[in-house]
Design a protein around this motif. Structure first.
Motif, PDB file in Angstrom:
ATOM      1  N   GLU A 135      47.728  38.548  40.960  1.00 28.60           N
ATOM      2  CA  GLU A 135      48.861  39.469  41.107  1.00 28.60           C
ATOM      3  C   GLU A 135      48.898  40.496  39.988  1.00 28.60           C
ATOM      4  O   GLU A 135      49.914  40.737  39.346  1.00 28.60           O
ATOM      5  CB  GLU A 135      50.183  38.705  41.214  1.00 28.60           C
ATOM      6  CG  GLU A 135      50.257  37.858  42.479  1.00 28.60           C
ATOM      7  CD  GLU A 135      51.648  37.320  42.756  1.00 28.60           C
ATOM      8  OE1 GLU A 135      52.424  37.135  41.790  1.00 28.60           O
ATOM      9  OE2 GLU A 135      51.967  37.084  43.939  1.00 28.60           O
ATOM     10  N   GLY A 136      47.728  41.093  39.750  1.00 29.15           N
ATOM     11  CA  GLY A 136      47.635  42.205  38.811  1.00 29.15           C
ATOM     12  C   GLY A 136      47.071  41.875  37.457  1.00 29.15           C
ATOM     13  O   GLY A 136      46.914  42.781  36.622  1.00 29.15           O
ATOM     14  N   ALA A 137      46.743  40.599  37.209  1.00 28.42           N
ATOM     15  CA  ALA A 137      46.253  40.231  35.877  1.00 28.42           C
ATOM     16  C   ALA A 137      45.090  39.256  35.968  1.00 28.42           C
ATOM     17  O   ALA A 137      44.957  38.495  36.925  1.00 28.42           O
ATOM     18  CB  ALA A 137      47.374  39.603  35.046  1.00 28.42           C
ATOM     19  N   ILE A 138      44.234  39.284  34.940  1.00 27.23           N
ATOM     20  CA  ILE A 138      43.113  38.351  34.827  1.00 27.23           C
ATOM     21  C   ILE A 138      42.775  38.195  33.348  1.00 27.23           C
ATOM     22  O   ILE A 138      42.712  39.195  32.609  1.00 27.23           O
ATOM     23  CB  ILE A 138      41.886  38.858  35.633  1.00 27.23           C
ATOM     24  CG1 ILE A 138      40.687  37.928  35.430  1.00 27.23           C
ATOM     25  CG2 ILE A 138      41.534  40.276  35.292  1.00 27.23           C
ATOM     26  CD1 ILE A 138      39.468  38.328  36.245  1.00 27.23           C
ATOM     27  N   ASP A 139      42.567  36.962  32.915  1.00 27.33           N
ATOM     28  CA  ASP A 139      42.160  36.670  31.540  1.00 27.33           C
ATOM     29  C   ASP A 139      43.068  37.341  30.505  1.00 27.33           C
ATOM     30  O   ASP A 139      42.608  37.844  29.467  1.00 27.33           O
ATOM     31  CB  ASP A 139      40.708  37.104  31.299  1.00 27.33           C
ATOM     32  CG  ASP A 139      39.720  36.316  32.141  1.00 27.33           C
ATOM     33  OD1 ASP A 139      40.098  35.229  32.607  1.00 27.33           O
ATOM     34  OD2 ASP A 139      38.587  36.799  32.323  1.00 27.33           O
ATOM     35  N   GLY A 140      44.360  37.377  30.788  1.00 26.68           N
ATOM     36  CA  GLY A 140      45.290  37.969  29.845  1.00 26.68           C
ATOM     37  C   GLY A 140      45.374  39.482  29.890  1.00 26.68           C
ATOM     38  O   GLY A 140      46.149  40.093  29.165  1.00 26.68           O
ATOM     39  N   VAL A 141      44.570  40.106  30.750  1.00 28.26           N
ATOM     40  CA  VAL A 141      44.585  41.559  30.904  1.00 28.26           C
ATOM     41  C   VAL A 141      45.409  41.906  32.142  1.00 28.26           C
ATOM     42  O   VAL A 141      45.089  41.463  33.251  1.00 28.26           O
ATOM     43  CB  VAL A 141      43.153  42.122  31.053  1.00 28.26           C
ATOM     44  CG1 VAL A 141      43.189  43.619  31.303  1.00 28.26           C
ATOM     45  CG2 VAL A 141      42.329  41.813  29.811  1.00 28.26           C
ATOM     46  N   ARG A 142      46.476  42.686  31.955  1.00 24.94           N
ATOM     47  CA  ARG A 142      47.317  43.062  33.087  1.00 24.94           C
ATOM     48  C   ARG A 142      47.018  44.502  33.497  1.00 24.94           C
ATOM     49  O   ARG A 142      47.115  45.417  32.668  1.00 24.94           O
ATOM     50  CB  ARG A 142      48.795  42.885  32.773  1.00 24.94           C
ATOM     51  CG  ARG A 142      49.680  43.288  33.956  1.00 24.94           C
ATOM     52  CD  ARG A 142      51.044  42.653  33.936  1.00 24.94           C
ATOM     53  NE  ARG A 142      51.008  41.191  34.120  1.00 24.94           N
ATOM     54  CZ  ARG A 142      50.842  40.594  35.301  1.00 24.94           C
ATOM     55  NH1 ARG A 142      50.641  41.313  36.406  1.00 24.94           N
ATOM     56  NH2 ARG A 142      50.829  39.273  35.360  1.00 24.94           N
ATOM     57  N   ILE A 143      46.670  44.678  34.759  1.00 26.69           N
ATOM     58  CA  ILE A 143      46.392  45.996  35.314  1.00 26.69           C
ATOM     59  C   ILE A 143      47.609  46.519  36.066  1.00 26.69           C
ATOM     60  O   ILE A 143      47.995  47.683  35.934  1.00 26.69           O
ATOM     61  CB  ILE A 143      45.176  45.956  36.254  1.00 26.69           C
ATOM     62  CG1 ILE A 143      43.950  45.373  35.535  1.00 26.69           C
ATOM     63  CG2 ILE A 143      44.869  47.350  36.807  1.00 26.69           C
ATOM     64  CD1 ILE A 143      43.450  46.185  34.364  1.00 26.69           C
ATOM     65  N   LEU A 144      48.197  45.660  36.885  1.00 26.50           N
ATOM     66  CA  LEU A 144      49.366  46.002  37.692  1.00 26.50           C
ATOM     67  C   LEU A 144      50.469  44.985  37.460  1.00 26.50           C
ATOM     68  O   LEU A 144      50.188  43.817  37.157  1.00 26.50           O
ATOM     69  CB  LEU A 144      49.006  45.997  39.189  1.00 26.50           C
ATOM     70  CG  LEU A 144      47.938  46.964  39.684  1.00 26.50           C
ATOM     71  CD1 LEU A 144      47.482  46.575  41.086  1.00 26.50           C
ATOM     72  CD2 LEU A 144      48.470  48.394  39.680  1.00 26.50           C
TER      73      LEU A 144
END
Length: 437
Positions: free
Chosen positions: A324-333
């Motif tokens: 839901e917009g994030a991966i590995d602590g990185v938020r895109i959306l």
């Protein structure tokens, strides 16, 4: 030379007989742990190499945010000894559309444009569009459009725009003459198809498109189109950055998608697959890796069909969606933005009869399953013109990609049936664990 090949009727006008090389049987098949987890999928993709129908096939499946399982068969080209793997580079074609869709949703999230805002606010040339009185008929027998084209309509192929791989007659010819294409295929001439050259920039692409009539009234019908390519120009204007620069800065770099872009670097040509056309029991190389058109910078970054990527890279994008917009602590959306983007953005009044999405919904650049779909709700994704397919199943927590290279995608059932093989595996797993799929 840049050419866009129709998904239907690719071989119309071809008179190539049985020329071309046949694949060696079961060339360099290999497996990984995923093959044991997904036996139906493994059998399905391996069969195309065993039957000498494709050079190489690959599946990339992950659950939740867990490590990716990659398994496949064959090689990057039928004259290559290098097996396909998670770092093989593939032409994504229309699997670019979900990326462009999410880029637009990011700007919506930031308040820089709105989902139902007219695109003429950013591209004034689209303020007074006309519509063909007869779809695919005369391009001079037109009427004023009843309403404006909106951001939502560009994202969902409901703006009334055409596509040179879909339309017929004068409007298709006008698109080709104006260089309003959906991507590039080969340096080689392909018999039976016009030798069209792309517009030199997204700005020119948009200006030329605005001068041509729409095929349908905006907001009335789902019709596969250049809407996501035009969205690339909208993103440029709204963000103040070149479209490809925006994608790299806001998506590819933060997600670690180091092998994704609109061009293949010379240093990476050894990882690039060859694209083929199946014909008469042979595979005809239409874009060999060593002389690929993707080794050159394209005239425009096609938001609807221009990216190349690897299974590992594209999985980073899929994992971000599943997160839901994030991966590995990185938020895109933001979570609410990601959920909205993967929801059905089409109103019930949009006609979908006879289209690629009949009985389904459509989100920001990708098809969305509904409660009435065979999988139920929660699936979002799309496929590419060279046979690739990728999606997330949010209900069950899977991210899935299928990769190979052949055109048109209808020539073989790889793209059409890949998902069926995958769901056979997970439904079987659910039955064995006495759980509901």
């Amino acid at each position: 030379m840049t050419m866009m090949v129709s998904r239907r009727g690719f071989f119309g006008g071809m008179a190539l007989g049985g020329a071309g090389m046949l694949l060696p049987r079961a060339a360099f098949a290999w497996k990984a742990d995923g093959a044991a987890l997904y036996p139906a999928t493994d059998d399905f993709i391996k069969g195309f190499v065993d039957r000498r129908e494709l050079a190489g096939t690959l599946a990339a499946i992950g659950r939740g945010q867990a490590a990716l399982d990659v398994f496949g068969a064959g090689t990057q080209a039928m004259d290559s000894a290098k097996p396909v793997d998670g770092d093989t580079i593939w032409r994504l074609y229309s699997m670019t559309k979900p990326v462009t869709g999410m880029a637009a949703m990011l700007l919506i999230e930031e308040g820089r444009m709105a989902l139902d805002q007219p695109i003429a606010d950013f591209l004034p040339a689209f303020a007074n569009m006309t519509v063909q009185n007869t779809p695919d008929g005369s391009i001079t027998d037109v009427r004023p459009a009843k309403g404006p084209i909106t951001v939502r309509q560009l994202l969902t192929h409901s703006a009334g725009l055409g596509y040179n791989i879909i339309q017929k007659g004068p409007i298709r010819d006008a698109y080709n003459a104006a260089g309003i294409l959906g991507g590039q295929v080969s340096r080689l001439p392909i018999p039976g198809f016009p030798q069209s050259s792309s517009a030199p920039s997204l700005a020119v692409f948009a200006d030329r498109l605005a001068k041509l009539p729409l095929v349908y009234e905006p907001g009335t019908r789902w019709s596969y189109s250049v809407g996501l390519d035009l969205m690339g120009r909208v993103i440029e204007v709204v963000s103040g950055q070149p479209f490809d620069t925006f994608l790299k800065a806001r998506f590819f770099d933060p997600l670690g998608m180091t092998s994704t872009g609109f061009q293949v670097a010379a240093a990476d040509v050894g990882r690039l697959s060859t694209n083929y056309a199946p014909f008469g029991g042979a595979l005809l190389p239409i874009d060999p890796a060593t002389s690929s058109i993707y080794l050159d910078k394209p005239p425009i970054p096609y938001g609807g069909g221009g990216l190349v990527s690897t299974a590992r890279d594209y999985d980073r994008f899929l994992a971000m969606l599943l997160g839901e917009g994030a991966i590995d602590g990185v938020r895109i959306l933001k979570p609410e933005t990601a959920r909205l983007a993967m929801s059905n953005l089409l109103s019930d009044t949009v006609d979908r009869k006879g289209s690629f999405v009949e009985g389904e919904g459509f989100g920001a650049g990708g098809r969305v399953s509904l409660a009435s779909s065979p999988t139920g709700e929660g699936v979002y994704g799309w496929g590419g013109a060279a046979g690739t397919i990728a999606f997330v199943d949010r209900k069950r927590g899977y991210r899935v990609g299928g990769y190979t290279q052949y055109m048109p995608s209808e020539a073989l059932p790889f793209q059409r049936d890949f998902g069926k093989a995958f769901y056979k595996d997970i439904f079987s797993q659910a039955l064995h664990t006495d759980g509901a799929p």
